[in-house]
Every structure is written in structure tokens, then in C-alpha cells.
Design an enzyme around this catalytic site. Structure first.
Site, short mmCIF file in Angstrom:
data_model
loop_
_atom_site.label_atom_id
_atom_site.label_comp_id
_atom_site.label_asym_id
_atom_site.label_seq_id
_atom_site.Cartn_x
_atom_site.Cartn_y
_atom_site.Cartn_z
N HIS A 65 18.42 12.13 -10.65
CA HIS A 65 17.82 11.29 -9.61
C HIS A 65 16.50 10.66 -10.06
CE1 HIS A 65 20.68 13.51 -6.83
NE2 HIS A 65 21.05 12.25 -6.85
N ASP A 90 24.66 11.73 -1.15
CA ASP A 90 23.92 13.00 -1.06
C ASP A 90 22.48 12.77 -0.64
OD1 ASP A 90 22.46 12.52 -3.76
OD2 ASP A 90 24.57 12.33 -4.26
N ASP A 140 31.95 0.14 2.17
CA ASP A 140 32.22 -0.10 0.75
C ASP A 140 31.08 -0.95 0.17
OD1 ASP A 140 33.16 -0.81 -1.72
OD2 ASP A 140 35.15 -1.41 -1.02
N GLY A 141 30.47 -0.44 -0.90
CA GLY A 141 29.36 -1.15 -1.53
C GLY A 141 29.76 -2.53 -2.05
N ASP A 158 24.68 4.37 -7.71
CA ASP A 158 24.75 5.83 -7.88
C ASP A 158 26.16 6.25 -7.48
OD1 ASP A 158 24.34 8.53 -7.98
OD2 ASP A 158 23.04 8.61 -6.22
N ASP A 161 32.62 8.23 -10.96
CA ASP A 161 33.11 7.62 -12.20
C ASP A 161 34.11 6.48 -11.89
OD1 ASP A 161 31.53 9.47 -13.46
OD2 ASP A 161 33.13 10.97 -13.54
N1 SAM Z 1 25.24 11.80 -9.16
C1 SAM Z 1 26.61 11.52 -9.11
C2 SAM Z 1 27.33 11.51 -10.40
O1 SAM Z 1 27.17 10.60 -11.21
O2 SAM Z 1 28.08 12.45 -10.64
C3 SAM Z 1 26.97 10.44 -8.15
C4 SAM Z 1 26.71 11.02 -6.79
S1 SAM Z 1 27.13 10.22 -5.34
C5 SAM Z 1 27.74 11.63 -4.48
C6 SAM Z 1 28.51 9.18 -5.67
C7 SAM Z 1 29.03 8.55 -4.38
O3 SAM Z 1 29.57 7.27 -4.63
C8 SAM Z 1 30.15 9.35 -3.70
O4 SAM Z 1 29.64 9.94 -2.55
C9 SAM Z 1 31.23 8.30 -3.39
O5 SAM Z 1 31.80 8.45 -2.11
C10 SAM Z 1 30.41 7.01 -3.52
N2 SAM Z 1 31.21 5.81 -3.76
C11 SAM Z 1 32.25 5.66 -4.61
N3 SAM Z 1 32.75 4.41 -4.53
C12 SAM Z 1 31.97 3.72 -3.63
C13 SAM Z 1 31.99 2.39 -3.13
N4 SAM Z 1 32.90 1.50 -3.53
N5 SAM Z 1 31.03 2.06 -2.22
C14 SAM Z 1 30.11 2.95 -1.79
N6 SAM Z 1 30.06 4.23 -2.23
C15 SAM Z 1 30.98 4.61 -3.14
#
Ligand code: SAM
Length: 277
Positions: A65, A90, A140-141, A158, A161
Site C-alpha cells: 500500500h 480492502d 466496475d472501474g 489496485d 491479477d
Molecule cells: N493488493 C491486492 C493484490 O495485488 O493482490 C489487490 C487488492 S484489492 C482486494 C483488488 C480488488 O480489485 C478486488 O477486491 C476486486 O474485487 C477488485 N476488482 C477486480 N476487477 C475490478 C474492476 N473491473 N473494477 C473494480 N474493481 C475490481
């Protein structure tokens, strides 16, 4: 992922895994997007896993972070006042941005359950969502950046994968929409995976960002609970400074790391060069 005799294991390949001895499994939920688990481990405290992949642990979340927020913060031409976090349900990235004094943060997370689980098991990180400067959007981002009219000084991707809902977050099309909502002189930073075990993530991020931005820089950090420990981040913009313009101090990040993180091992450079072709 395996949970055998109180060990949680993240599989890196058919032949390799990293295992954590666990006291307890605190929750396991299957959502519309993914499976979320929290374990109480002996050596890293609480551990959040999504689809069997370690997202964070109490003991080393600060490294990820700090590195995903403080590096772009010190290299940005103008001091960032606003940020968009994509993913990050998170709350850890938003928390660091609040500590850096940003005045407005919009955090777009696709899966409301990640936020709920974090509120319950990582309340310190999720406390960022209660700060009046932080606005949480469940959505959705990719859709958010294609529709918003707001501009941001810093955009932090963030994400999980490049599979499932995060796949599109590693594409040049998405980075084009990101550029549209980036302020002049702004920076986007993405987590670009383990250069050793996931060179595809770094290649995708690198080549996609290069299509859209004139300046793309990869840096690394040591994160013990991520595959191989060596993790990459890639930041991009049209005006990234060659040296830090301001300081920030963390438990991992300091002024030497701000420069040293860009000194890349040869095999990492080769992954990036491959993406350039
Ligand atoms: N620190 C982490 C890692 O690299 O292992 C990433 C943590 S964070 C929990 C990742 C978040 O991205 C997840 O909660 C997932 O739901 C979110 N995510 C995945 N695709 C997304 C999208 N298209 N739009 C918004 N959030 C998304």
C-alpha cells in the site's frame, strides 16, 4: 487453493505453492465475482485471499500500500490533491492516500463483499471508507472511467491479477479512458504482478500503458507473501519527474527506496523490452 490440515496454500504452479499454517478460517464467501477467504495465520496475522490468491496480510500489507501510493505521489509534477482508486476494496490504498493528505478520493470496487469482509476483519484499513474525503462506489472501474466527467491527479489501479473482472484493467483501451480522466501532469499507477511468475501481467501493463502515455516506468518492491517476493508496479503519465519532488515516509518507503525501486534486475528489463516490441 488447498486447505489441508490447517495449512492454506496459494498455488503458483502445479509444482510449487506457498503455505501458511492457520489457526482458523474466519470466513469463506462465494460472491458473483470471486471467492473470498480470510484466515488467521500464525506468521502473518490475518490474511485475505481472493480466488486462492493472497491479497494482503496484517504483517506486510504496508509494503504494497505504501509503494502503490507514495511512489507516484513523490514523482508527480503537481502535488496530488485528488485520487481515483480502482479495486482496492480492502481500503488499504485509500488509507495511505488519506495519510498523504489528499483531499478527495473516489474508490471504485466491483465487489461489495470485499468491502464488507474488510470492514469486519481489517477494520483499520476499511476505516478509510468512513472518512468524509473518501467516496466509495460499488461498480466496475472500467465502466466508471468511461463515464465519469471528473478528473483526478492520481489514478491507482489496485486490482486483482489479469483474470476475471480485472482482465480489462490491463488493456490499452482501459488506459485510454484513464488518460481522459487524468488531470494535466497526473500519474496512473498499476500493480503489474510478479515479474518472475506473472510476466504476462507486467507485459500487458507495460505495453498497454506505452500505447497511451509518453512516460512509463516500472518499479519493484519486496512483498514476502506475494509470489516470489519480488513485485512490480508500473506508473505512467505525460509528465513524470526524473527525481522525487516531495518526500513521504513509511515503514518500507523512504527517500532511498523512492530512487532504488527503479533499479531493475536484467530479467525484469527483458520482460519490459519484450512488451516494447
Ligand atoms: N493488493 C491486492 C493484490 O495485488 O493482490 C489487490 C487488492 S484489492 C482486494 C483488488 C480488488 O480489485 C478486488 O477486491 C476486486 O474485487 C477488485 N476488482 C477486480 N476487477 C475490478 C474492476 N473491473 N473494477 C473494480 N474493481 C475490481
Amino acid at each position: 487453493m488447498d486447505i489441508i490440515e490447517n495449512w492454506f496454500s496459494e498455488r503458483y504452479s502445479d509444482y510449487l505453492q506457498l503455505s501458511f499454517r492457520v489457526r482458523d478460517q474466519l470466513i469463506s464467501v462465494k460472491t458473483d465475482y470471486q471467492r473470498i477467504d480470510v484466515f488467521d495465520t500464525y506468521s502473518f496475522g490475518r490474511l485475505l485471499s481472493i480466488d486462492g490468491t493472497v491479497q494482503l496480510t496484517d504483517q506486510d500489507e504496508y509494503i504494497y500500500h505504501e509503494m502503490i501510493t507514495e511512489v507516484p505521489y513523490v514523482y508527480a509534477k503537481r502535488k496530488p490533491q485528488s485520487a481515483l482508486v480502482i479495486g482496492g476494496g480492502d481500503g488499504g490504498a485509500a488509507l495511505r492516500l488519506l495519510k498523504l493528505g489528499l483531499k478527495r478520493i473516489v474508490n471504485v470496487e466491483i465487489d461489495s463483499q470485499v468491502v464488507e469482509v474488510s470492514r469486519r476483519f481489517f477494520p483499520n484499513l476499511a476505516s478509510s471508507f468512513d472518512d468524509p474525503a473518501c467516496h466509495l462506489v460499488i461498480g466496475d472501474g472500467i465502466k466508471f472511467v468511461s463515464e465519469t466527467d471528473e478528473k483526478f491527479d492520481l489514478i491507482v489501479v489496485d486490482s486483482t491479477d489479469p483474470e476475471g473482472p480485472a482482465e480489462g484493467l490491463f488493456s490499452a483501451n482501459f488506459y485510454r479512458s484513464v488518460k481522459r480522466v487524468l488531470s494535466d501532469g497526473g500519474i496512473v499507477v498499476v500493480q503489474s504482478g510478479s515479474p518472475f511468475y506473472q510476466p504476462r501481467a507486467l507485459e500487458l501493463a507495460s505495453s498497454g500503458l506505452r500505447e497511451v502515455f509518453s512516460n512509463v516506468k516500472t518499479y519493484t518492491a519486496f512483498i514476502p507473501t506475494y509470489p516470489s517476493g519480488l513485485w512490480s508496479f508500473t506508473m505512467a503519465g505525460d509528465e513524470i519527474m526524473d527525481a522525487p519532488l516531495r518526500s513521504a515516509q513509511g515503514r518500507y518507503f523512504n527517500s532511498e527506496v523512492a530512487r532504488g525501486a527503479f533499479m531493475l534486475p536484467e530479467f525484469v528489463k527483458q520482460v519490459i523490452h519484450k512488451a516494447e516490441r
